[in-house]
Design a protein around this motif. Sequence first.
Motif, PDB file in Angstrom:
ATOM      1  N   ARG A   1      18.553  46.505  27.861  1.00 47.90           N
ATOM      2  CA  ARG A   1      17.417  46.704  28.758  1.00 47.90           C
ATOM      3  C   ARG A   1      16.319  45.687  28.534  1.00 47.90           C
ATOM      4  NH1 ARG A   1      16.689  52.749  27.593  1.00 47.90           N
ATOM      5  NH2 ARG A   1      14.664  51.970  26.981  1.00 47.90           N
ATOM      6  N   GLY A   2      16.142  45.253  27.308  1.00 50.39           N
ATOM      7  CA  GLY A   2      15.015  44.376  27.024  1.00 50.39           C
ATOM      8  C   GLY A   2      13.733  45.181  27.085  1.00 50.39           C
ATOM      9  N   LEU A   3      12.643  44.534  27.369  1.00 50.53           N
ATOM     10  CA  LEU A   3      11.337  45.199  27.368  1.00 50.53           C
ATOM     11  C   LEU A   3      11.015  45.876  28.693  1.00 50.53           C
ATOM     12  CD1 LEU A   3       9.271  42.506  25.436  1.00 50.53           C
ATOM     13  CD2 LEU A   3      10.335  44.587  24.541  1.00 50.53           C
ATOM     14  N   GLY A   4      11.797  45.617  29.711  1.00 54.35           N
ATOM     15  CA  GLY A   4      11.586  46.262  30.998  1.00 54.35           C
ATOM     16  C   GLY A   4      10.240  45.932  31.616  1.00 54.35           C
TER      17      GLY A   4
ATOM     18  N   ARG B   1       7.434  45.490  30.150  1.00 51.65           N
ATOM     19  CA  ARG B   1       6.281  45.911  29.345  1.00 51.65           C
ATOM     20  C   ARG B   1       6.012  44.893  28.245  1.00 51.65           C
ATOM     21  NH1 ARG B   1       7.820  51.734  27.453  1.00 51.65           N
ATOM     22  NH2 ARG B   1       9.800  50.705  27.168  1.00 51.65           N
TER      23      ARG B   1
ATOM     24  N   LEU C   1       5.503  43.569  24.425  1.00 51.54           N
ATOM     25  CA  LEU C   1       6.125  43.908  23.155  1.00 51.54           C
ATOM     26  C   LEU C   1       5.226  44.831  22.342  1.00 51.54           C
ATOM     27  CD1 LEU C   1       8.388  43.569  21.081  1.00 51.54           C
ATOM     28  CD2 LEU C   1       7.245  41.501  20.285  1.00 51.54           C
TER      29      LEU C   1
ATOM     30  N   VAL D   1       5.638  48.367  23.656  1.00 54.71           N
ATOM     31  CA  VAL D   1       6.959  48.915  23.329  1.00 54.71           C
ATOM     32  C   VAL D   1       7.021  49.304  21.859  1.00 54.71           C
ATOM     33  CG1 VAL D   1       9.405  48.302  23.077  1.00 54.71           C
ATOM     34  CG2 VAL D   1       8.194  47.755  25.185  1.00 54.71           C
TER      35      VAL D   1
ATOM     36  N   SER E   1       7.375  53.181  20.856  1.00 52.88           N
ATOM     37  CA  SER E   1       8.637  53.574  20.236  1.00 52.88           C
ATOM     38  C   SER E   1       8.423  54.047  18.794  1.00 52.88           C
ATOM     39  CB  SER E   1       9.651  52.427  20.293  1.00 52.88           C
ATOM     40  OG  SER E   1       9.201  51.323  19.530  1.00 52.88           O
TER      41      SER E   1
ATOM     42  N   LEU F   1      15.036  49.787  18.196  1.00 55.67           N
ATOM     43  CA  LEU F   1      14.366  48.623  18.788  1.00 55.67           C
ATOM     44  C   LEU F   1      15.379  47.515  19.093  1.00 55.67           C
ATOM     45  CD1 LEU F   1      11.052  48.202  16.755  1.00 55.67           C
ATOM     46  CD2 LEU F   1      11.275  48.758  19.182  1.00 55.67           C
TER      47      LEU F   1
ATOM     48  N   ASP G   1      17.999  48.993  21.964  1.00 58.39           N
ATOM     49  CA  ASP G   1      17.484  49.296  23.299  1.00 58.39           C
ATOM     50  C   ASP G   1      16.591  48.207  23.891  1.00 58.39           C
ATOM     51  OD1 ASP G   1      18.828  51.666  23.033  1.00 58.39           O
ATOM     52  OD2 ASP G   1      17.045  52.885  22.684  1.00 58.39           O
ATOM     53  N   TYR G   2      15.869  47.490  23.026  1.00 56.20           N
ATOM     54  CA  TYR G   2      14.873  46.543  23.533  1.00 56.20           C
ATOM     55  C   TYR G   2      15.120  45.098  23.105  1.00 56.20           C
ATOM     56  CZ  TYR G   2      12.470  50.977  24.271  1.00 56.20           C
ATOM     57  OH  TYR G   2      12.156  52.246  24.648  1.00 56.20           O
TER      58      TYR G   2
ATOM     59  N   GLY H   1      10.321  39.799  19.845  1.00 54.62           N
ATOM     60  CA  GLY H   1      10.869  40.298  21.103  1.00 54.62           C
ATOM     61  C   GLY H   1      11.907  39.361  21.683  1.00 54.62           C
TER      62      GLY H   1
END
Length: 162
Positions: free
Chosen positions: A76-79, A81, A83, A86, A90, A130, A133-134, A159
């Motif tokens: 998904r990365g940061l979508g 948003r 860093l 996030v 999180s 982290l 998912d990101y 990130g």
Amino acid sequence: MKDWFMGLEPRERRMVAGGALALVLTLFYLLVWEPVAVSYDDLKKNVAAQQETLDWMKQASAQVKALRGSARGPARGLGGRSLLAVVDQSARAAGLGPAIKRVEPDGSRGVKIWLEGASFDDIVLWLGKLDRDYLVEATVVTLEPQGEGRVNARLTLLGPAG
């Protein structure tokens, strides 16, 4: 030695020569043939064991690839948003909210976070989430044990690019 041998009767010479031949063959077998044969058998067993390990590793690799493909899905990365947001959100969701002492940007793609008295297990699980998912990875991790599974942590997180 030759004089002694020639002084023997022909029948005795044949017996001594036969014994010498038997001794030479026995020594050859014990000192050369048997060690080579034993080493060869050991190597064959070792190769067979290594082949079994290789086959198992190939199977396990295929399973890991299949599981990695099915479990991860598209990252998904940061979508969209930041860093900083996030990481903060999180960390609080992972139960680390009370331990957060400071969060600040570190360059264009990084964040530094200070945690005090945080559960080590919660930090490890949070860092895994982290990453998974990101696509945020910990580049610097400094931990100071505080006892009973608690640590003070200074983390630098990076990130995803782009």
